[in-house]
Design an enzyme around this catalytic site. Sequence first.
Site, PDB file in Angstrom:
ATOM      1  N   LYS A 356       0.844  -1.192   0.000  1.00  0.00           N
ATOM      2  CA  LYS A 356       0.000   0.000   0.000  1.00  0.00           C
ATOM      3  C   LYS A 356       0.883   1.248   0.000  1.00  0.00           C
ATOM      4  O   LYS A 356       1.811   1.357   0.798  1.00  0.00           O
ATOM      5  CB  LYS A 356      -0.906  -0.023   1.235  1.00  0.00           C
ATOM      6  CG  LYS A 356      -2.036   0.996   1.215  1.00  0.00           C
ATOM      7  CD  LYS A 356      -2.949   0.787   2.418  1.00  0.00           C
ATOM      8  CE  LYS A 356      -4.061   1.824   2.452  1.00  0.00           C
ATOM      9  NZ  LYS A 356      -4.926   1.665   3.626  1.00  0.00           N
ATOM     10  N   GLU A 442     -19.814  -6.332   9.709  1.00  0.00           N
ATOM     11  CA  GLU A 442     -20.818  -5.648  10.539  1.00  0.00           C
ATOM     12  C   GLU A 442     -21.867  -6.604  11.088  1.00  0.00           C
ATOM     13  O   GLU A 442     -22.334  -6.440  12.226  1.00  0.00           O
ATOM     14  CB  GLU A 442     -21.492  -4.537   9.722  1.00  0.00           C
ATOM     15  CG  GLU A 442     -20.584  -3.357   9.410  1.00  0.00           C
ATOM     16  CD  GLU A 442     -19.703  -3.579   8.194  1.00  0.00           C
ATOM     17  OE1 GLU A 442     -18.856  -2.712   7.908  1.00  0.00           O
ATOM     18  OE2 GLU A 442     -19.849  -4.637   7.529  1.00  0.00           O
ATOM     19  N   ARG A 470     -25.626  -2.848   6.636  1.00  0.00           N
ATOM     20  CA  ARG A 470     -25.233  -4.223   6.316  1.00  0.00           C
ATOM     21  C   ARG A 470     -25.602  -5.197   7.429  1.00  0.00           C
ATOM     22  O   ARG A 470     -25.621  -6.417   7.203  1.00  0.00           O
ATOM     23  CB  ARG A 470     -23.728  -4.277   6.049  1.00  0.00           C
ATOM     24  CG  ARG A 470     -23.296  -3.469   4.850  1.00  0.00           C
ATOM     25  CD  ARG A 470     -21.847  -3.014   4.927  1.00  0.00           C
ATOM     26  NE  ARG A 470     -20.872  -4.078   4.948  1.00  0.00           N
ATOM     27  CZ  ARG A 470     -20.170  -4.494   3.892  1.00  0.00           C
ATOM     28  NH1 ARG A 470     -20.357  -3.920   2.723  1.00  0.00           N
ATOM     29  NH2 ARG A 470     -19.296  -5.456   3.994  1.00  0.00           N
TER      30      ARG A 470
END
Length: 713
Positions: A356, A442, A470
Amino acid sequence: MASAGVLRACSFCSTLTVTSLPNSNSKFNSVMITAAHCNDSSEKQQGRRNPRLTRSLNFSGEKPSTPVLDTINYPIHMKNLSLGELESLAGEVREEIVYTVSKTGGHLSSSLGVTELTIALHHVFNTPDDKIIWDVGHQAYAHKILTGRRSRMHTIRQTSGLAGFPKRDESIYDAFGAGHSSTSISAGLGMAIGRDLLGKNNHVISVIGDGAMTAGQAYEAMNNAGYLDSNLIIILNDNGQVSLPTATVDGPAPPVGALSKALTNLQSSRKFRQLREAAKGLTKKVGGQAHEIAAKVDEYMRGMVGGSNACLFEELGLYYIGPVDGHNLEDLVHILKKVQAMPAPGPVLLHIITEKGKGYAPAEISADKMHGVVKFDAMSGKQLKVKSKTLSYTQYFAESLIAEAERDEKIVAIHAAMGGGTGLNLFQKRFPERCFDVGIAEQHAVTFAAGLATEGLKPFCAIYSSFLQRGFDQVAHDVDLQKLPVRFAMDRAGVVGADGPTHCGAFDTTFMACLPNMVVMAPSCESELMHMVATAAAIDDRPSCFRYPRGNGIGYILPQNNKGTPLEIGKGRVLKEGSRVAILGYGTIVQNCLAAAKHLQVIGISATVADARFCKPLDGDLIRQLVKEHEVLITVEEGSIGGFSSHVSHFLALNGLLDGKLKWRPMMLPDRYINHGSQREQVEEAGLSSRHIAATVLSLIGENKDSLHLLKL
């Protein structure tokens, strides 16, 4: 007769090559995994650190020279580029991303990490006929640059500009919108099956980050993909970090859970897989008993070779290839071409290792902090943040929860890979044993919190408003139905600015307040937020929730030591006494209501302003008082239809309060999605500014146009 595959081991590079002579029944005609794709975890980490950049990149802050990129308007222009030109293009795209984002702000590190992958995909595959799905979509900046949108990158995440995520109505190259994670395999499988049913032969590629692989939906989709056996290419972008603001106070946090450990120590069974696939070509031709024996050997070998490190993906029915250096364009192009040429591979998972922030030192050093950035100095990476006199609502929530937890050891906190975003990294620093990062999951977070509540603990589940969508079934079935005292802290409620409709917290009041046992609150300022944290902590016989916005507080006086005082459940308050007109606000939009009252005061109209505090239970006495003493009632909220105003309207109707002369008008977010831009512009577009509230009042009391002019309405 077709020949079986021939197995060759290269003594120089420890490369295993399987080559089979032409055979229509063979899935793999030629697959090579190079030595760079060694399973050893130390080599994997070395691959992350070893840069493969062909020249020194220019991050001076001046517009970079991009001779190769200047020839690319669409992916078709990349088809004839040599490997050297592709590598030059990767450097130029990196420079372009850093230059652009330094001027606009946005998502930086994730897009830098997939630059080579993006170039390889568009070089090998024929987009937009071949579909690429980015999961999560904030890693798609290079994709946007290479698909006809380079000239508009300076508008990204701004009003009327490019979206920060893939968006289907923005470009034909954006196959699927993705602002929330872990959806790409499901969507890709649907596209693949749709392609098969329609008799088409295009490729579908789902690019999913290792952080997104922590969500259950990804596994549901892989399980189904293995069963349906449709041709689908899944690329696992493994950068050793959840691509979200999930850092602890001490630095970046890796993805959580067993999958992360498995990826780190992955010992692929690819050599066995290649031998097995070569053998299949023979045994299927021989048929009968030989095929049955081979199947038994296959089952035995899986257990013996794989053991505890057996590849999960293969167990799900996916053909695993990797790990592969995601910054080595030569390898990426080679392998993608081989996968593209497979006649009927079924679902294939290509595991690539990336870094990243690759290629830009400030992002490599501090990748998580440069995940999402404001404008910054390109040379140093220093972000040009405007200092505020107040903290964010997120920080006020965290400080308040810490204050409660200091006094109550039963308080625990849960977040879904969003420690930095929710402020719970601060809580984790203070109470490391009482803070739980469950990954981008979630649904699990909610039911996990429910389980904690059954044991007498006091869980606070901090999830962005739009992400809690969600987990709604778990909120309803696992928490509310059982009256378990789980506390939901819903950050980013209301409009959120540049992240746009995918992250807009419009619906939480609507879907939480419809639940019979839920206490639903919203603070008008940071001080009220601290009182509501204390209120939620005190509620121990049912679930509760409170919403708060993105942005900073208004500078209100805070409770001593950040310790709030529990509020009386279902009781609002009057902030300003007036006559004729009453404005009842819910949440931080109350500040706009107070500003509207000041506008009205200028032209001699005295308005009462009340802070509802609670949507459920409503303060019936307060509403009756407002109706009795005023001819006009306006309810104002920064939420969708079906929320606070809907509950007020039901109360008014059921109690006969609409049967007289009362003029009532609800003000809420419009019944459509509001595109990205600044929060101020979004509030204006929604018609919820102080001027809009004042104008609504004037329209109801029949004031003339001169009054509107005086208020610059």
